[in-house]
Design a protein around this motif. Structure first.
Motif, PDB file in Angstrom:
ATOM      1  N   PHE A 230      -0.709  -2.510   2.600  1.00  0.00           N
ATOM      2  CA  PHE A 230      -1.310  -2.249   3.724  1.00  0.00           C
ATOM      3  C   PHE A 230      -0.971  -0.667   3.894  1.00  0.00           C
ATOM      4  CE2 PHE A 230      -1.260  -1.921   8.320  1.00  0.00           C
ATOM      5  CZ  PHE A 230      -2.517  -2.029   8.522  1.00  0.00           C
ATOM      6  N   SER A 233      -3.467   1.148   1.962  1.00  0.00           N
ATOM      7  CA  SER A 233      -4.926   1.068   1.965  1.00  0.00           C
ATOM      8  C   SER A 233      -5.594   1.676   3.108  1.00  0.00           C
ATOM      9  CB  SER A 233      -5.039  -0.699   2.452  1.00  0.00           C
ATOM     10  OG  SER A 233      -4.397  -1.461   1.263  1.00  0.00           O
ATOM     11  N   TRP A 235      -7.424   1.807   6.327  1.00  0.00           N
ATOM     12  CA  TRP A 235      -7.237   1.031   7.627  1.00  0.00           C
ATOM     13  C   TRP A 235      -8.556   0.838   8.021  1.00  0.00           C
ATOM     14  CZ3 TRP A 235      -2.020   2.011  10.531  1.00  0.00           C
ATOM     15  CH2 TRP A 235      -1.044   1.922   9.565  1.00  0.00           C
ATOM     16  N   VAL A 239      -9.257  -4.983   6.503  1.00  0.00           N
ATOM     17  CA  VAL A 239      -7.870  -4.668   6.184  1.00  0.00           C
ATOM     18  C   VAL A 239      -6.729  -5.077   7.109  1.00  0.00           C
ATOM     19  CG1 VAL A 239      -6.286  -2.978   5.122  1.00  0.00           C
ATOM     20  CG2 VAL A 239      -8.692  -2.970   4.170  1.00  0.00           C
ATOM     21  N   LEU A 305      -5.416  -8.102   0.647  1.00  0.00           N
ATOM     22  CA  LEU A 305      -5.282  -6.864   1.310  1.00  0.00           C
ATOM     23  C   LEU A 305      -6.374  -5.709   0.290  1.00  0.00           C
ATOM     24  CD1 LEU A 305      -1.907  -6.460   2.310  1.00  0.00           C
ATOM     25  CD2 LEU A 305      -3.665  -6.309   3.898  1.00  0.00           C
TER      26      LEU A 305
END
Length: 390
Positions: A230, A233, A235, A239, A305
């Motif tokens: 996370f 990633s 956002w 997600v 994710l």
């Protein structure tokens, strides 16, 4: 290293109705297996093919077996004694070599993996034989039988490490079969006979706590993977929702095992007239699918994710649905060993997951994970309400 006296001073002192706590050095030893579980989940994600799944399963079986055998040993030996601590530190060094070899265990690090594993299994057994006084004939003969079985399996581990390809897989499968059949066959050995479950009497509360802590290790690894993925990633709303759903799934898994089951298992084995038999079944064999389910679910969370709005394929189905399904199967078998019944809440949850597999390709990874999390929450709430009302 000092010579062990005949008073058995390296053995744990046991008192009736007393729970031996898990020591700090045992928790320190477990840190190596935090890394091992992380290596296994990452290796599975990188080799998510039928062959890769089989290979990772073999590695998972080995990692669990070396950990649980060590937990049995420290249930009998006192980790507060310096020689036992030194033994655990030695196992940690070998365990770190084993863990770092996992990603390439079927490539160029097979011999390193096999050597570290065999050294841990055989070395720990030899240490126990050195530690136990000669007057303790039962434990000594028990571990002599274990040594024979582990010595034979070590031959196949090393031979597999020296081989390549399918031959390595075949030899390691033989080694695993030998080790997993050992307790079931009570380590029957020509000339030494077979052990009895009385020879395996354990302090039940300690064994239950050790295995519960390994579940925490696996769940913690799942959360670490989720958080790390996370953090790297972008956002987006999808997600963020995927992150929340993954955490809810981990929380539900914790609730299913720990809210009632872990404490009930500890009480039951502590009061059992045959703690060795129950520890062999409930905590040695039946905790393996629970841990494996968490590891597979962690891979599912990472896939979720990575592409929350993407297509659901075989990988996503195996990770997002197969992981929780395997976890529930292991949990219901464990609780059946403890309570003697198959809990309806878990049976319904397993049925819902099986039905979900049939329709999984119609979902996105995010919606599929949300449904899986809801099923786990239903199982957890159902169990808490039904057992709490009794």
């Amino acid at each position: 290293m000092p010579r062990v006296n005949d008073d058995g001073r390296l053995l744990r002192e046991r008192s009736p109705h007393q729970h031996n706590r898990v020591t700090y050095v045992e928790l320190f030893f477990d840190l190596v297996f935090v890394f091992a579980i992380t290596q296994i989940s990452h290796t599975l994600l990188a080799h998510f093919t039928p062959l890769g799944v089989m290979q990772v399963t073999m590695l998972m079986l080995a990692v669990w077996w070396v950990w649980v055998f060590t937990s049995w040993t420290t249930n009998w030996l006192d980790p507060e004694q310096a020689p036992v601590r030194v033994m655990l530190f030695g196992l940690m060094i070998a365990g770190l070599l084993l863990s770092t070899s996992i990603p390439k265990a079927f490539e160029n690090r097979g011999l390193a993996f096999a050597s570290a594993y065999s050294a841990m299994q055989v070395g720990r057994t030899l240490f126990f034989l050195w530690s136990v006084p000669t007057s303790a004939a039962g434990p000594r003969y028990n571990f002599l039988r274990i040594l024979v079985w582990l010595g034979i399996s070590a031959v196949f581990w090393i031979a597999g490490g020296l081989s390549d390809g399918d031959l390595r897989i075949g030899l390691w499968l033989v080694a695993l079969a030998i080790e997993y059949c050992g307790p079931a066959m009570r380590f029957r050995t020509p000339g030494l006979g077979a052990s009895t479950t009385r020879d395996w009497e354990v302090e039940g509360g300690h064994m239950a706590e050790r295995c519960a802590l390994f579940i925490i290790i696996a769940l913690g690894e799942s959360i670490v993977v989720t958080g790390a993925t996370f953090a790297e990633s972008v956002w987006t709303m999808s997600v963020v929702c995927a992150f929340v759903v993954a955490l809810i799934g981990s929380i539900a898994m914790w609730w299913v095992y720990f809210h009632i089951g872990a404490e009930a298992g500890s009480e039951h084995i502590s009061q059992s007239a045959d703690t060795g038999r129950l520890a062999r079944l409930a905590y040695t064999y039946l905790h393996l699918p629970i841990v494996a389910g968490i590891v597979v679910s962690a891979v599912g969370d990472e896939l979720l994710l990575a592409h929350p709005d993407g297509h659901v394929g075989a990988k996503e189905i195996l990770g997002i649905v197969g992981g929780p399904l395997l976890y529930l199967i292991g949990t219901i078998l464990f609780k059946h060993a403890i309570r003697g019944i198959y809990q309806l809440s878990h049976l319904v949850g397993i049925g819902l997951f099986i039905v979900l597999i049939s329709f999984a390709e119609r979902f996105t990874p995010l919606s599929l994970a949300a449904v899986a999390a809801v099923i786990l929450m239903i199982v957890a709430a159902w169990e808490a309400i039904s057992l709490g009302s009794r």
